[in-house]
Motif scaffolding. Structure first.
Motif, short mmCIF file in Angstrom:
data_model
loop_
_atom_site.label_atom_id
_atom_site.label_comp_id
_atom_site.label_asym_id
_atom_site.label_seq_id
_atom_site.Cartn_x
_atom_site.Cartn_y
_atom_site.Cartn_z
N CYS A 16 -5.27 22.42 6.27
CA CYS A 16 -5.25 22.69 4.79
C CYS A 16 -5.08 24.12 4.67
CB CYS A 16 -6.49 22.27 4.15
SG CYS A 16 -6.42 22.57 2.30
N GLU A 17 -5.86 25.10 5.28
CA GLU A 17 -5.52 26.23 4.98
C GLU A 17 -4.29 26.99 5.69
OE1 GLU A 17 -7.77 28.44 3.71
OE2 GLU A 17 -8.85 26.48 3.24
N LYS A 18 -3.64 26.31 6.61
CA LYS A 18 -2.26 26.93 7.16
C LYS A 18 -1.39 26.44 6.12
CE LYS A 18 0.73 26.17 10.97
NZ LYS A 18 1.14 25.54 12.19
N ILE A 19 -1.44 25.28 5.44
CA ILE A 19 -0.46 24.86 4.39
C ILE A 19 -0.61 25.96 3.25
CG2 ILE A 19 0.16 22.92 2.79
CD1 ILE A 19 -0.86 21.10 4.91
N LYS A 20 -1.98 26.21 2.76
CA LYS A 20 -1.91 27.04 1.52
C LYS A 20 -1.41 28.47 1.78
CE LYS A 20 -6.43 25.94 0.75
NZ LYS A 20 -7.82 26.32 0.37
N ARG A 21 -1.64 28.83 3.05
CA ARG A 21 -1.15 30.13 3.50
C ARG A 21 0.52 30.19 3.31
NH1 ARG A 21 -5.01 30.40 7.46
NH2 ARG A 21 -3.45 29.60 9.06
N SER A 22 1.00 28.96 3.90
CA SER A 22 2.51 28.94 4.13
C SER A 22 2.85 28.88 2.64
CB SER A 22 2.70 27.62 4.83
OG SER A 22 4.16 27.24 4.68
N ALA A 23 2.42 28.36 1.87
CA ALA A 23 2.81 27.95 0.45
C ALA A 23 2.71 29.37 -0.38
CB ALA A 23 1.98 26.94 -0.50
N SER A 24 1.60 30.05 0.03
CA SER A 24 1.52 31.36 -0.79
C SER A 24 2.66 32.33 -0.31
CB SER A 24 0.14 31.91 -0.61
OG SER A 24 -0.09 32.17 0.75
N ARG A 25 3.08 32.17 0.80
CA ARG A 25 4.05 32.99 1.35
C ARG A 25 5.61 32.86 0.80
NH1 ARG A 25 3.64 31.83 7.08
NH2 ARG A 25 1.34 31.93 7.12
N ARG A 26 5.53 31.36 0.32
CA ARG A 26 6.59 31.15 -0.22
C ARG A 26 6.71 31.32 -1.74
NH1 ARG A 26 5.75 26.47 2.54
NH2 ARG A 26 5.10 25.31 0.55
N ALA A 27 5.93 32.27 -2.20
CA ALA A 27 5.54 32.69 -3.49
C ALA A 27 5.08 31.63 -4.48
CB ALA A 27 6.77 33.26 -4.07
N ALA A 28 4.26 30.68 -4.02
CA ALA A 28 3.77 29.38 -4.68
C ALA A 28 2.39 29.97 -5.32
CB ALA A 28 3.50 28.19 -4.00
N SER A 29 2.01 29.67 -6.68
CA SER A 29 0.91 30.18 -7.33
C SER A 29 -0.13 29.63 -6.34
CB SER A 29 0.72 29.60 -8.60
OG SER A 29 0.55 28.17 -8.66
N THR A 30 -1.55 29.89 -6.52
CA THR A 30 -2.67 29.66 -5.82
C THR A 30 -3.14 27.93 -6.05
OG1 THR A 30 -3.58 31.84 -5.95
CG2 THR A 30 -5.13 30.07 -5.26
N SER A 31 -3.07 27.75 -7.22
CA SER A 31 -3.36 26.30 -7.55
C SER A 31 -2.10 25.40 -7.07
CB SER A 31 -3.45 26.23 -9.06
OG SER A 31 -2.23 26.61 -9.75
N ARG A 32 -1.12 25.95 -7.21
CA ARG A 32 0.09 24.97 -6.81
C ARG A 32 -0.13 24.90 -5.09
NH1 ARG A 32 3.16 20.57 -7.02
NH2 ARG A 32 5.12 20.78 -5.88
N ALA A 33 -0.50 25.67 -4.43
CA ALA A 33 -0.65 25.75 -3.02
C ALA A 33 -1.76 25.00 -2.60
CB ALA A 33 -0.85 27.23 -2.43
N LYS A 34 -2.79 24.80 -3.19
CA LYS A 34 -3.93 24.07 -3.07
C LYS A 34 -3.67 22.48 -3.32
CE LYS A 34 -7.70 27.10 -4.76
NZ LYS A 34 -8.87 27.59 -5.59
N GLN A 35 -2.78 22.35 -4.25
CA GLN A 35 -2.42 20.95 -4.62
C GLN A 35 -1.75 20.43 -3.40
OE1 GLN A 35 0.01 21.05 -8.13
NE2 GLN A 35 -1.98 21.28 -9.76
#
Length: 114
Positions: A16-35
């Motif tokens: 889960c943490e790895k996916i959140k980091r990856s999404a945030s690197r792609r400029a996704a918002s924090t809430s979107r990365a969590k989803q």
């Protein structure tokens, strides 16, 4: 914070943490990365039998990691909607368009376009 049902320090929590980091690197918002992370982890848990409940769509098909953001295949008809065809027939001044179905509108627009 991992999704409900996932304990801290487990493989799924790290995933889960790895996916959140990856999404945030792609400029996704924090809430979107969590989803995205929660959905991916929950689907993987269902596929491997770790969750109590699972939907049919969760267990069939390729894994979320393998799909890699590809759009789902849809069986819908591609092309213009009935409303778009109606407006095009209106611009072409086609009579009787209000009582036509989509197929008739397509034929009327194609005949006038030639």
């Amino acid at each position: 914070m991992p999704p409900r049902g996932v304990k801290k320090g487990t493989k799924r929590a790290r995933q889960c943490e790895k996916i959140k980091r990856s999404a945030s690197r792609r400029a996704a918002s924090t809430s979107r990365a969590k989803q995205v992370a929660a959905r991916t982890v929950n689907k993987n848990r269902a596929r491997s039998g770790e969750s109590r409940t699972k939907s049919r769509s969760s267990t069939r098909g390729s894994s979320p990691q393998r799909r890699g953001g590809q759009p789902s295949d849809t069986n819908r008809q591609k092309g213009q909607t009935k409303e778009q065809l109606y407006n095009q027939a209106k611009r072409l001044k086609r009579q009787g368009r209000s009582s036509m179905n989509k197929g008739q509108l397509q034929q009327a627009v194609a005949a006038k376009s030639r």
